[in-house]
Motif scaffolding. Sequence first.
Motif, PDB file in Angstrom:
ATOM      1  N   UNK A 246       0.829  -1.207   0.000  1.00 22.40           N
ATOM      2  CA  UNK A 246       0.000   0.000   0.000  1.00 22.40           C
ATOM      3  C   UNK A 246       0.862   1.255   0.000  1.00 22.40           C
ATOM      4  N   UNK A 247       2.046   1.148   0.607  1.00 24.45           N
ATOM      5  CA  UNK A 247       2.949   2.300   0.643  1.00 24.45           C
ATOM      6  C   UNK A 247       3.393   2.767  -0.728  1.00 24.45           C
ATOM      7  N   UNK A 248       3.426   1.847  -1.704  1.00 26.93           N
ATOM      8  CA  UNK A 248       3.826   2.230  -3.057  1.00 26.93           C
ATOM      9  C   UNK A 248       2.738   3.044  -3.771  1.00 26.93           C
ATOM     10  N   UNK A 255      -7.148  11.196   0.524  1.00 28.46           N
ATOM     11  CA  UNK A 255      -7.303  10.819   1.939  1.00 28.46           C
ATOM     12  C   UNK A 255      -8.360   9.738   2.132  1.00 28.46           C
ATOM     13  N   UNK A 256      -9.449   9.830   1.386  1.00 29.19           N
ATOM     14  CA  UNK A 256     -10.528   8.851   1.547  1.00 29.19           C
ATOM     15  C   UNK A 256     -10.077   7.466   1.107  1.00 29.19           C
ATOM     16  N   UNK A 257      -9.399   7.376  -0.032  1.00 26.41           N
ATOM     17  CA  UNK A 257      -8.939   6.078  -0.526  1.00 26.41           C
ATOM     18  C   UNK A 257      -7.874   5.481   0.382  1.00 26.41           C
ATOM     19  N   UNK A 258      -6.974   6.321   0.904  1.00 27.54           N
ATOM     20  CA  UNK A 258      -5.953   5.803   1.837  1.00 27.54           C
ATOM     21  C   UNK A 258      -6.613   5.255   3.087  1.00 27.54           C
ATOM     22  N   UNK A 259      -7.600   5.982   3.607  1.00 31.27           N
ATOM     23  CA  UNK A 259      -8.287   5.543   4.819  1.00 31.27           C
ATOM     24  C   UNK A 259      -9.049   4.237   4.560  1.00 31.27           C
ATOM     25  N   UNK A 260      -9.711   4.146   3.410  1.00 30.53           N
ATOM     26  CA  UNK A 260     -10.451   2.927   3.079  1.00 30.53           C
ATOM     27  C   UNK A 260      -9.512   1.735   2.968  1.00 30.53           C
ATOM     28  N   UNK A 282      -6.439  -3.371  -3.364  1.00 25.89           N
ATOM     29  CA  UNK A 282      -5.075  -2.975  -3.719  1.00 25.89           C
ATOM     30  C   UNK A 282      -4.879  -3.046  -5.237  1.00 25.89           C
ATOM     31  N   UNK A 283      -5.347  -4.130  -5.840  1.00 32.01           N
ATOM     32  CA  UNK A 283      -5.212  -4.270  -7.291  1.00 32.01           C
ATOM     33  C   UNK A 283      -6.052  -3.236  -8.041  1.00 32.01           C
TER      34      UNK A 283
END
Length: 313
Positions: A246-248, A255-260, A282-283
């Motif tokens: 996920x870090x890549x 912000x919403x997608x990172x939180x999800x 992730x895919x």
Amino acid sequence: MSRPLVFVSACLLGQPVRYDGGHKRFPYLDVLANHLELRGICPEVGIGLGVPRPPINLVAVNGELRLLGVKDRSLDVSEKMREFARRQAPLMAQADGFIAKKDSPSCGMARVRVYDLAGNLLHKHGAGLFTAVLSQALPQLPIEEEGRLNDPALAENFLTRVFVHYRWRNLQAEGITPASLLEFHTRHKYLVMAHSMRAYRALGRMLADLKNSGPETAARYFAELMAALARPARRPNHVNVLQHLAGYLSDRLDCRDRRELTEVVETYRRGEVPLIVPLTLLRHHQSRIRNPYLAGQYYLEPYPAALGLRNAI
């Protein structure tokens, strides 16, 4: 090599080769046949025993396991079976796995019944004589019993190793170079991390100076890789890998997608959803962002997705 080659105890393919003239057809092989080349082998027929034939079992004699007739202990095919296994090993070295018949005194991988000469059960910790010799000759060959393939985690682990073994054989066929070995490792790094952080670090150190390495480095690398993958991946390790991958993508997500994404990984960590759920998200983000390093990681799809193995782990 268009598909991995996997040998299978012939009775599991529905071939009537058992001692009583029957078979033990394993329906899951119909699914695997869409993705693997399956080739039957019956060691007992291979050593010349007919169909039908007198049954045999594993017998402990003076501290040694032997294959003797159940009713006629003078029937001893131990050395024939060991020699057959040694002759088959070079052929099976060109394969990517072996699915063995559980409980078989010739093919069973583990938990095979062992008797004394009087027919009394001593224990259930034996290994079929053919499979025991084969596993010693080919320690990197993935071997599994059909009964254990009913466990999604064990099936996933076996198929992961089969496809890694297959990719390694392709690499060997092309000719291993320092650059190709490093690329192979790079694409499998997070798959290794999911199985063993210790192996992840050790394999990285092993390839740190490929300029001064030779063929023995590649052989040692593959041996340690397959040993690491033989240990089924644990949920905490999967979580660690998901967070790394996920870090890549994080700097390209809002912000919403990172939180999800973080929340979905957390639900997997708690055991509320199977691994396929965070992987699918992730895919999904990877399909939009197209990070080239992430795209090359076999962890995301170590075998054909149609097998659906991560839906249940």
